[in-house]
Design a protein around this motif. Structure first.
Motif, PDB file in Angstrom:
ATOM      1  N   PRO A  39      40.550  36.770  37.750  1.00  0.00           N
ATOM      2  CA  PRO A  39      41.485  35.823  38.377  1.00  0.00           C
ATOM      3  C   PRO A  39      42.380  36.521  39.390  1.00  0.00           C
ATOM      4  O   PRO A  39      42.669  37.719  39.269  1.00  0.00           O
ATOM      5  CB  PRO A  39      42.288  35.290  37.186  1.00  0.00           C
ATOM      6  CG  PRO A  39      42.191  36.356  36.146  1.00  0.00           C
ATOM      7  CD  PRO A  39      40.841  36.995  36.330  1.00  0.00           C
ATOM      8  N   PHE A  40      42.803  35.782  40.388  1.00  0.00           N
ATOM      9  CA  PHE A  40      43.696  36.321  41.412  1.00  0.00           C
ATOM     10  C   PHE A  40      44.825  35.332  41.662  1.00  0.00           C
ATOM     11  O   PHE A  40      44.590  34.171  42.003  1.00  0.00           O
ATOM     12  CB  PHE A  40      42.934  36.583  42.709  1.00  0.00           C
ATOM     13  CG  PHE A  40      43.813  36.959  43.875  1.00  0.00           C
ATOM     14  CD1 PHE A  40      44.783  37.945  43.748  1.00  0.00           C
ATOM     15  CD2 PHE A  40      43.685  36.316  45.103  1.00  0.00           C
ATOM     16  CE1 PHE A  40      45.615  38.293  44.805  1.00  0.00           C
ATOM     17  CE2 PHE A  40      44.501  36.658  46.172  1.00  0.00           C
ATOM     18  CZ  PHE A  40      45.465  37.648  46.016  1.00  0.00           C
ATOM     19  N   ASP A  41      46.059  35.796  41.477  1.00  0.00           N
ATOM     20  CA  ASP A  41      47.247  34.985  41.697  1.00  0.00           C
ATOM     21  C   ASP A  41      47.852  35.358  43.044  1.00  0.00           C
ATOM     22  O   ASP A  41      48.425  36.438  43.208  1.00  0.00           O
ATOM     23  CB  ASP A  41      48.254  35.237  40.569  1.00  0.00           C
ATOM     24  CG  ASP A  41      49.562  34.471  40.758  1.00  0.00           C
ATOM     25  OD1 ASP A  41      49.615  33.588  41.642  1.00  0.00           O
ATOM     26  OD2 ASP A  41      50.521  34.761  40.008  1.00  0.00           O
ATOM     27  N   THR A  42      47.732  34.475  44.018  1.00  0.00           N
ATOM     28  CA  THR A  42      48.252  34.763  45.355  1.00  0.00           C
ATOM     29  C   THR A  42      49.775  34.909  45.352  1.00  0.00           C
ATOM     30  O   THR A  42      50.340  35.582  46.223  1.00  0.00           O
ATOM     31  CB  THR A  42      47.854  33.660  46.349  1.00  0.00           C
ATOM     32  OG1 THR A  42      48.329  32.396  45.855  1.00  0.00           O
ATOM     33  CG2 THR A  42      46.346  33.610  46.529  1.00  0.00           C
ATOM     34  N   LEU A  47      36.136  42.213  43.409  1.00  0.00           N
ATOM     35  CA  LEU A  47      37.421  41.599  43.712  1.00  0.00           C
ATOM     36  C   LEU A  47      37.262  40.434  44.680  1.00  0.00           C
ATOM     37  O   LEU A  47      37.928  39.400  44.543  1.00  0.00           O
ATOM     38  CB  LEU A  47      38.381  42.639  44.297  1.00  0.00           C
ATOM     39  CG  LEU A  47      38.754  43.806  43.383  1.00  0.00           C
ATOM     40  CD1 LEU A  47      39.792  44.697  44.069  1.00  0.00           C
ATOM     41  CD2 LEU A  47      39.273  43.316  42.046  1.00  0.00           C
ATOM     42  N   TYR A  48      36.390  40.593  45.653  1.00  0.00           N
ATOM     43  CA  TYR A  48      36.185  39.512  46.626  1.00  0.00           C
ATOM     44  C   TYR A  48      35.550  38.290  45.959  1.00  0.00           C
ATOM     45  O   TYR A  48      35.991  37.158  46.178  1.00  0.00           O
ATOM     46  CB  TYR A  48      35.305  40.005  47.770  1.00  0.00           C
ATOM     47  CG  TYR A  48      34.930  38.892  48.732  1.00  0.00           C
ATOM     48  CD1 TYR A  48      35.895  38.303  49.549  1.00  0.00           C
ATOM     49  CD2 TYR A  48      33.619  38.426  48.794  1.00  0.00           C
ATOM     50  CE1 TYR A  48      35.562  37.270  50.411  1.00  0.00           C
ATOM     51  CE2 TYR A  48      33.275  37.398  49.654  1.00  0.00           C
ATOM     52  CZ  TYR A  48      34.254  36.825  50.464  1.00  0.00           C
ATOM     53  OH  TYR A  48      33.920  35.797  51.305  1.00  0.00           O
ATOM     54  N   ARG A  49      34.545  38.532  45.135  1.00  0.00           N
ATOM     55  CA  ARG A  49      33.846  37.418  44.481  1.00  0.00           C
ATOM     56  C   ARG A  49      34.631  36.838  43.312  1.00  0.00           C
ATOM     57  O   ARG A  49      34.402  35.692  42.915  1.00  0.00           O
ATOM     58  CB  ARG A  49      32.474  37.868  43.990  1.00  0.00           C
ATOM     59  CG  ARG A  49      31.474  38.181  45.102  1.00  0.00           C
ATOM     60  CD  ARG A  49      30.168  38.689  44.517  1.00  0.00           C
ATOM     61  NE  ARG A  49      29.166  38.961  45.519  1.00  0.00           N
ATOM     62  CZ  ARG A  49      28.232  38.084  45.920  1.00  0.00           C
ATOM     63  NH1 ARG A  49      28.213  36.879  45.397  1.00  0.00           N
ATOM     64  NH2 ARG A  49      27.351  38.418  46.833  1.00  0.00           N
ATOM     65  N   GLY A  50      35.531  37.641  42.739  1.00  0.00           N
ATOM     66  CA  GLY A  50      36.251  37.187  41.561  1.00  0.00           C
ATOM     67  C   GLY A  50      35.397  37.165  40.314  1.00  0.00           C
ATOM     68  O   GLY A  50      35.711  36.470  39.346  1.00  0.00           O
ATOM     69  N   LYS A  51      34.339  37.943  40.320  1.00  0.00           N
ATOM     70  CA  LYS A  51      33.418  38.020  39.180  1.00  0.00           C
ATOM     71  C   LYS A  51      33.009  39.471  38.975  1.00  0.00           C
ATOM     72  O   LYS A  51      32.887  40.244  39.929  1.00  0.00           O
ATOM     73  CB  LYS A  51      32.161  37.181  39.414  1.00  0.00           C
ATOM     74  CG  LYS A  51      32.418  35.693  39.523  1.00  0.00           C
ATOM     75  CD  LYS A  51      32.637  35.048  38.168  1.00  0.00           C
ATOM     76  CE  LYS A  51      31.356  34.925  37.385  1.00  0.00           C
ATOM     77  NZ  LYS A  51      31.542  34.193  36.119  1.00  0.00           N
ATOM     78  N   THR A  52      32.755  39.827  37.719  1.00  0.00           N
ATOM     79  CA  THR A  52      32.367  41.183  37.379  1.00  0.00           C
ATOM     80  C   THR A  52      30.867  41.379  37.570  1.00  0.00           C
ATOM     81  O   THR A  52      30.065  40.500  37.228  1.00  0.00           O
ATOM     82  CB  THR A  52      32.738  41.488  35.914  1.00  0.00           C
ATOM     83  OG1 THR A  52      34.121  41.192  35.721  1.00  0.00           O
ATOM     84  CG2 THR A  52      32.482  42.946  35.570  1.00  0.00           C
TER      85      THR A  52
END
Length: 345
Positions: free
Chosen positions: A252-255, A228-233
């Motif tokens: 992806p992360f939508d703030t 989650l922190y890196r945004g990569k699996t």
């Protein structure tokens, strides 16, 4: 890595009887519970229909923390102890340190989901001794015990030394549930059962000594949070030094998909008699019902677990309403769940 107050490790290593491990396993129950409110708060702060991967990963970790809490209670019962869940001191003060002095100066609060919170709090809570350095470690050669996993290893070592093959606890107090796989939550009746159960807690939190995966092939908590922190699996990669790399699909992360919770909301911040205060009280009464049900479950009524976990649904509905409610007098913020002890009546 997180540090644990040495007095608890010393107590485990110097135990002369199984009874000496009872207070340590009570602390283990408290520790496993203490991570659940911060994780749930972050999850509840995610707006419905957004950031689905973040929600799913945190939810999976919360379920496993509940599993670990139940395993710790089964261990305490198996050694002849009595879990204590129904007391105000069981509930941590947020923001504050984790039980047993874990983390030294790490302060854990109830905050909205953010990558910063994942990195600076959640990953620190779950950090193994050597993250992504998968070297086998001989317990007998460890000069100190410093991680949560190593605390459990110390208890495991003493059980192996002190316990008879058939453990002395009342077998009717052992908890199982269809919510958890039978190879993860099982009656702890023998010394080997206890050893195997502790391995499950360690590996789900930290991974094995040679892999970020536990025995079920799932990523340990630390590495799920790192995704989650890196945004990569994190995926298998034969070209990488440790056989894995963060080269899988993006996360992806939508703030904008996160409610702006006021951090560490307390009931006393809301006006008495207001709708907001009543809603917070409703949430905390559900939380109390959950803890009360767990206490009964772990003290001779194991069949209550399934109904008790059902209370989580009520908790979720109330929490999501709170998170969407504007905080009176604090423009730009919404109300976060407080996870305070408020007994019925």
């Amino acid at each position: 890595m997180l540090q644990i107050d040495s007095k608890y490790v010393t107590s485990a290593l110097t135990a002369n009887a199984l009874e000496d491990l009872h207070p340590l396993l009570q602390k283990a129950i408290e520790l496993e519970h203490s991570t659940i409110p911060p994780y749930l708060t972050a999850m509840f702060s995610i707006k419905p229909g957004t950031n689905q991967v973040q929600r799913q990963i945190i939810h999976s970790i919360v379920i496993e923390e509940m599993l670990h809490m139940t395993i710790a209670a089964n261990l305490l019962n198996a050694l002849g102890g009595k879990p204590a869940i129904n007391k105000p001191s069981f509930v941590p003060e947020y923001p504050g340190p984790l039980p047993m002095g874990i983390g030294n100066d790490l302060i854990v609060g109830l905050e909205k989901y953010s990558k910063e919170c994942v990195k600076k709090v959640f990953m620190q809570i779950e950090e193994p001794e050597n993250p992504l350095v998968f070297k086998a470690v001989n317990l007998a050669e460890m000069p100190t015990f410093s991680t949560i996993g190593q605390f459990y290893l110390a208890i495991q070592q003493k059980i192996a030394q002190l316990a008879p093959d058939i453990l002395p606890g009342n077998s009717r107090k052992q908890v199982t549930s269809f919510f958890f796989p039978s190879d993860q939550l099982f009656p702890i009746l023998t010394k080997q059962n206890a050893i195997d159960a502790i391995n499950i807690i360690i590996e789900q939190g930290e991974g094995t000594s040679t892999s970020p995966l536990d025995q079920e092939g799932e990523l340990a908590h630390y590495y799920r949070f790192e995704e989650l922190y890196r945004g990569k699996t994190l995926v298998k990669d034969d070209t990488a030094p440790n056989g894995f790399s963060f080269s899988g699909p993006e996360i992806p992360f939508d703030t904008n998909g996160v409610y702006p919770l006021f951090p560490n909301t307390k009931t006393g911040m809301l006006q008495a008699g207001s709708e907001e205060r009543n809603r917070m009280n409703q949430f905390n009464l559900s939380y109390y019902s959950l803890l009360s049900g767990l206490h009964q479950t772990f003290n001779g009524e194991p069949d209550l677990l399934n109904n008790t976990i059902g209370v989580m649904y009520d908790l979720k509905l109330t929490a999501e309403k709170l998170c969407a409610t504007p905080f009176p007098g604090k423009p730009g913020y919404t109300i976060g769940p407080s996870f305070e002890w408020i007994a019925e009546g």
